[in-house]
Write a protein that holds these residues in place. Structure first.
Motif, short mmCIF file in Angstrom:
data_model
loop_
_atom_site.label_atom_id
_atom_site.label_comp_id
_atom_site.label_asym_id
_atom_site.label_seq_id
_atom_site.Cartn_x
_atom_site.Cartn_y
_atom_site.Cartn_z
N LEU A 195 0.83 -1.20 0.00
CA LEU A 195 0.00 0.00 0.00
C LEU A 195 0.87 1.26 0.00
CD1 LEU A 195 -2.78 -1.12 2.50
CD2 LEU A 195 -3.03 -0.77 0.05
N ARG A 200 0.16 5.59 -0.94
CA ARG A 200 -0.82 5.95 0.09
C ARG A 200 -0.12 6.47 1.35
NH1 ARG A 200 -5.94 1.83 0.03
NH2 ARG A 200 -5.76 1.08 -2.14
N GLU A 204 -4.11 6.67 5.18
CA GLU A 204 -4.86 5.90 4.18
C GLU A 204 -4.60 4.41 4.33
OE1 GLU A 204 -5.03 9.16 0.52
OE2 GLU A 204 -3.27 7.86 0.74
#
Length: 248
Positions: A195, A200, A204
């Motif tokens: 991620l 991100r 997030e």
């Protein structure tokens, strides 16, 4: 995913301890509870070697620890010695857990008896770290516990049934490639890494995985320390060298 982690004290992988400190915009805050000042000092050094600007609160007695657990805001975790001079093991841990409330508590003790370890976990401790282990074991324990899991050691048992402690120095640990290091990440650490490579933010990533933002920071620090990098750019480069492609 099984959050229960078991580690032997002799893992060469866990002897690879980096002296690099990872900066943080939101410092972690630990309460160290031990009636020996030298032990508190050692734990403080271990945490400060890994977390930049970490906040350390100390307590040398159970009474002081309970008072600080209730009065100190935003505690990340409590590191608790099982044998405090002003209490017995069982009732002391029970009282401390009650004072800790929702703050996760990790027992840091010289005890090696499996029954003692199990009783601590049953009482509500989120982890158990032996005082004789390598500092990297504490890193792993914190990452797992702050995610909501439970960390308990499992010393190796040879065929004769007698447990032994395998002592390896950092110099004895084999040199590992980025691929080997990334391959040894936990499932959750790999999720966080993927991620992050998508661009991100910590917030997030935390939202996507359903955990606290502070937990993500702990995971990222552990991954960065494992790969010997200091920032996201270096982490991305190390990941590419490991053969993991960046998201397109």
């Amino acid at each position: 995913m099984d959050h229960h982690a078991q580690h032997g004290h002799g893992s060469a992988e866990l002897n690879m301890v980096s002296d690099r400190r990872i900066p943080s915009d939101d410092p972690l805050k630990f309460l160290i509870v031990d009636d020996h000042a030298l032990v508190r000092y050692g734990l403080t050094l271990a945490l400060r070697q890994r977390y930049e600007d970490v906040v350390i609160v100390e307590a040398g007695s159970l009474a002081e620890a309970m008072r600080k657990a209730r009065s100190e805001p935003d505690l990340t975790a409590i590191l608790y010695d099982l044998q405090m001079g002003d209490s017995d093991e069982h009732s002391g841990l029970t009282d401390m857990l009650e004072a800790a409330g929702d703050v996760p508590l990790i027992v840091v003790s010289g005890a090696t008896d499996g029954n003692v370890i199990a009783s601590c976990i049953r009482a509500g401790a989120r982890g158990f770290v032996n005082k004789g282990c390598e500092a990297a074991v504490l890193d792993q324990a914190l990452a797992i516990v702050l995610e909501g899991g439970i960390f308990a050691p499992a010393p190796p048992t040879p065929p004769n049934g007698k447990r032994v402690r395998i002592a390896l120095t950092a110099d004895a640990a084999p040199v590992r490639s980025e691929s080997e290091l990334v391959g040894g990440l936990t499932e959750r650490q790999r999720e966080v890494l993927c991620l992050l490579l998508e661009g991100r933010s910590n917030k997030e990533i935390a939202r996507a995985l359903g955990v606290l933002e502070g937990t993500i920071k702990v995971h990222l620090r552990s991954v960065m320390q494992r790969l010997g990098v200091r920032n996201r750019t270096q982490l991305a480069l190390a990941t590419i060298k490991a053969g993991i492609k960046l998201p397109s």
